[in-house]
Design a protein around this motif. Sequence first.
Motif, PDB file in Angstrom:
ATOM      1  N   THR A  14     132.211  93.189 -10.299  1.00  0.00           N
ATOM      2  CA  THR A  14     131.931  91.805  -9.473  1.00  0.00           C
ATOM      3  C   THR A  14     131.905  90.825 -10.787  1.00  0.00           C
ATOM      4  O   THR A  14     130.542  90.906 -11.541  1.00  0.00           O
ATOM      5  N   ARG A  15     132.140  89.846 -10.282  1.00  0.00           N
ATOM      6  CA  ARG A  15     131.304  88.262 -10.481  1.00  0.00           C
ATOM      7  C   ARG A  15     130.941  87.244  -9.596  1.00  0.00           C
ATOM      8  O   ARG A  15     131.647  87.210  -8.149  1.00  0.00           O
ATOM      9  N   TRP A  16     129.879  86.693  -9.794  1.00  0.00           N
ATOM     10  CA  TRP A  16     129.826  85.624  -8.478  1.00  0.00           C
ATOM     11  C   TRP A  16     129.840  84.156  -9.026  1.00  0.00           C
ATOM     12  O   TRP A  16     129.293  83.746 -10.675  1.00  0.00           O
ATOM     13  N   ALA A  17     129.720  83.278  -8.316  1.00  0.00           N
ATOM     14  CA  ALA A  17     129.953  81.598  -8.698  1.00  0.00           C
ATOM     15  C   ALA A  17     129.443  80.814  -7.640  1.00  0.00           C
ATOM     16  O   ALA A  17     129.695  80.794  -6.155  1.00  0.00           O
ATOM     17  N   LEU A  18     128.295  79.298  -7.492  1.00  0.00           N
ATOM     18  CA  LEU A  18     127.905  79.151  -6.992  1.00  0.00           C
ATOM     19  C   LEU A  18     129.734  77.928  -6.648  1.00  0.00           C
ATOM     20  O   LEU A  18     130.091  77.349  -7.547  1.00  0.00           O
ATOM     21  N   VAL A  19     131.019  77.843  -5.627  1.00  0.00           N
ATOM     22  CA  VAL A  19     131.574  76.685  -5.287  1.00  0.00           C
ATOM     23  C   VAL A  19     131.742  75.596  -4.967  1.00  0.00           C
ATOM     24  O   VAL A  19     131.544  76.067  -3.977  1.00  0.00           O
ATOM     25  N   GLY A  20     132.187  74.560  -5.078  1.00  0.00           N
ATOM     26  CA  GLY A  20     132.088  74.117  -4.907  1.00  0.00           C
ATOM     27  C   GLY A  20     133.924  73.510  -4.209  1.00  0.00           C
ATOM     28  O   GLY A  20     135.051  73.502  -5.084  1.00  0.00           O
ATOM     29  N   TYR A  21     134.296  72.878  -2.683  1.00  0.00           N
ATOM     30  CA  TYR A  21     135.740  72.977  -1.883  1.00  0.00           C
ATOM     31  C   TYR A  21     135.259  71.206  -1.459  1.00  0.00           C
ATOM     32  O   TYR A  21     134.155  71.171  -0.764  1.00  0.00           O
ATOM     33  N   SER A  22     136.103  70.755  -1.984  1.00  0.00           N
ATOM     34  CA  SER A  22     136.946  69.257  -1.264  1.00  0.00           C
ATOM     35  C   SER A  22     136.360  69.598   0.065  1.00  0.00           C
ATOM     36  O   SER A  22     137.287  69.783   0.368  1.00  0.00           O
ATOM     37  N   ASP A  23     135.572  68.922   0.629  1.00  0.00           N
ATOM     38  CA  ASP A  23     136.182  68.733   2.350  1.00  0.00           C
ATOM     39  C   ASP A  23     137.072  67.457   2.441  1.00  0.00           C
ATOM     40  O   ASP A  23     137.331  68.000   3.947  1.00  0.00           O
ATOM     41  N   PHE A  32     129.728  76.923 -10.768  1.00  0.00           N
ATOM     42  CA  PHE A  32     129.207  77.561 -11.915  1.00  0.00           C
ATOM     43  C   PHE A  32     129.289  79.183 -11.655  1.00  0.00           C
ATOM     44  O   PHE A  32     128.752  79.544 -10.396  1.00  0.00           O
ATOM     45  N   ALA A  33     128.730  79.532 -12.513  1.00  0.00           N
ATOM     46  CA  ALA A  33     128.994  80.650 -12.487  1.00  0.00           C
ATOM     47  C   ALA A  33     127.138  81.480 -12.365  1.00  0.00           C
ATOM     48  O   ALA A  33     126.331  80.972 -12.454  1.00  0.00           O
ATOM     49  N   VAL A  34     127.146  82.342 -11.739  1.00  0.00           N
ATOM     50  CA  VAL A  34     125.948  82.362 -10.813  1.00  0.00           C
ATOM     51  C   VAL A  34     125.727  84.227 -11.514  1.00  0.00           C
ATOM     52  O   VAL A  34     126.080  84.706 -11.729  1.00  0.00           O
ATOM     53  N   VAL A  68     118.571  77.115  -4.590  1.00  0.00           N
ATOM     54  CA  VAL A  68     119.716  77.453  -5.036  1.00  0.00           C
ATOM     55  C   VAL A  68     119.503  76.536  -6.741  1.00  0.00           C
ATOM     56  O   VAL A  68     119.671  76.647  -7.754  1.00  0.00           O
ATOM     57  N   ARG A  69     119.206  75.094  -6.526  1.00  0.00           N
ATOM     58  CA  ARG A  69     119.324  74.156  -7.762  1.00  0.00           C
ATOM     59  C   ARG A  69     118.071  74.368  -8.319  1.00  0.00           C
ATOM     60  O   ARG A  69     118.510  74.957  -9.426  1.00  0.00           O
ATOM     61  N   ALA A  70     117.097  74.957  -7.596  1.00  0.00           N
ATOM     62  CA  ALA A  70     116.269  75.702  -9.244  1.00  0.00           C
ATOM     63  C   ALA A  70     116.503  77.074  -9.537  1.00  0.00           C
ATOM     64  O   ALA A  70     116.114  76.889 -10.768  1.00  0.00           O
ATOM     65  N   LEU A  71     116.804  77.517  -8.889  1.00  0.00           N
ATOM     66  CA  LEU A  71     116.922  79.178  -9.626  1.00  0.00           C
ATOM     67  C   LEU A  71     118.321  78.664 -10.435  1.00  0.00           C
ATOM     68  O   LEU A  71     118.308  79.575 -11.746  1.00  0.00           O
ATOM     69  N   LEU A  72     119.717  78.355 -10.256  1.00  0.00           N
ATOM     70  CA  LEU A  72     120.383  78.018 -10.943  1.00  0.00           C
ATOM     71  C   LEU A  72     120.760  76.719 -12.170  1.00  0.00           C
ATOM     72  O   LEU A  72     121.479  76.697 -13.139  1.00  0.00           O
ATOM     73  N   GLN A  73     119.798  76.007 -11.826  1.00  0.00           N
ATOM     74  CA  GLN A  73     119.482  74.419 -12.585  1.00  0.00           C
ATOM     75  C   GLN A  73     120.697  73.924 -12.225  1.00  0.00           C
ATOM     76  O   GLN A  73     121.533  74.498 -13.980  1.00  0.00           O
ATOM     77  N   GLY A  75     121.899  71.437 -11.074  1.00  0.00           N
ATOM     78  CA  GLY A  75     121.623  69.589 -10.690  1.00  0.00           C
ATOM     79  C   GLY A  75     121.985  69.328  -9.270  1.00  0.00           C
ATOM     80  O   GLY A  75     122.014  70.874  -8.172  1.00  0.00           O
ATOM     81  N   PRO A  76     122.281  68.228  -9.131  1.00  0.00           N
ATOM     82  CA  PRO A  76     122.669  67.880  -7.723  1.00  0.00           C
ATOM     83  C   PRO A  76     123.520  68.130  -7.132  1.00  0.00           C
ATOM     84  O   PRO A  76     124.874  67.968  -7.624  1.00  0.00           O
ATOM     85  N   PRO A  77     123.970  68.693  -5.284  1.00  0.00           N
ATOM     86  CA  PRO A  77     125.145  68.326  -4.581  1.00  0.00           C
ATOM     87  C   PRO A  77     125.402  67.286  -4.888  1.00  0.00           C
ATOM     88  O   PRO A  77     125.693  65.815  -4.912  1.00  0.00           O
TER      89      PRO A  77
END
Length: 92
Positions: A14-23, A32-34, A68-73, A75-77
């Motif tokens: 398994t791999r993990w990521a913080l993924v952003g989707y356009s609203d 962003f890899a986790v 999330v921002r503090a742990l992953l460093q 940046g802002p949403p």
Amino acid sequence: MRVDPHRYANGDNTRWALVGYSDRTEERVSEFAVTRERLIRLRPFFDVADDLWFAHCYPVSSDVWPHVRALLQCGPPVPGVSYFVEGFATDR
């Protein structure tokens, strides 16, 4: 990813990521890899029940974002983007 649960036990394959989707378009606009270590530190901020290795995706709410921002460093949403922590099957 639930076809063979033993294959993914303990976060294996398994791999993990913080993924952003356009609203607006719902297209993926960022990833962003986790690391495994950071995922373990993020788990307490999400209601994952028995899904300890994030086989499903979990939305990052505004109250969780600072952690999330503090742990992953990472940046802002970005306005107009919804973020999720997701697990992905790999062939490791």
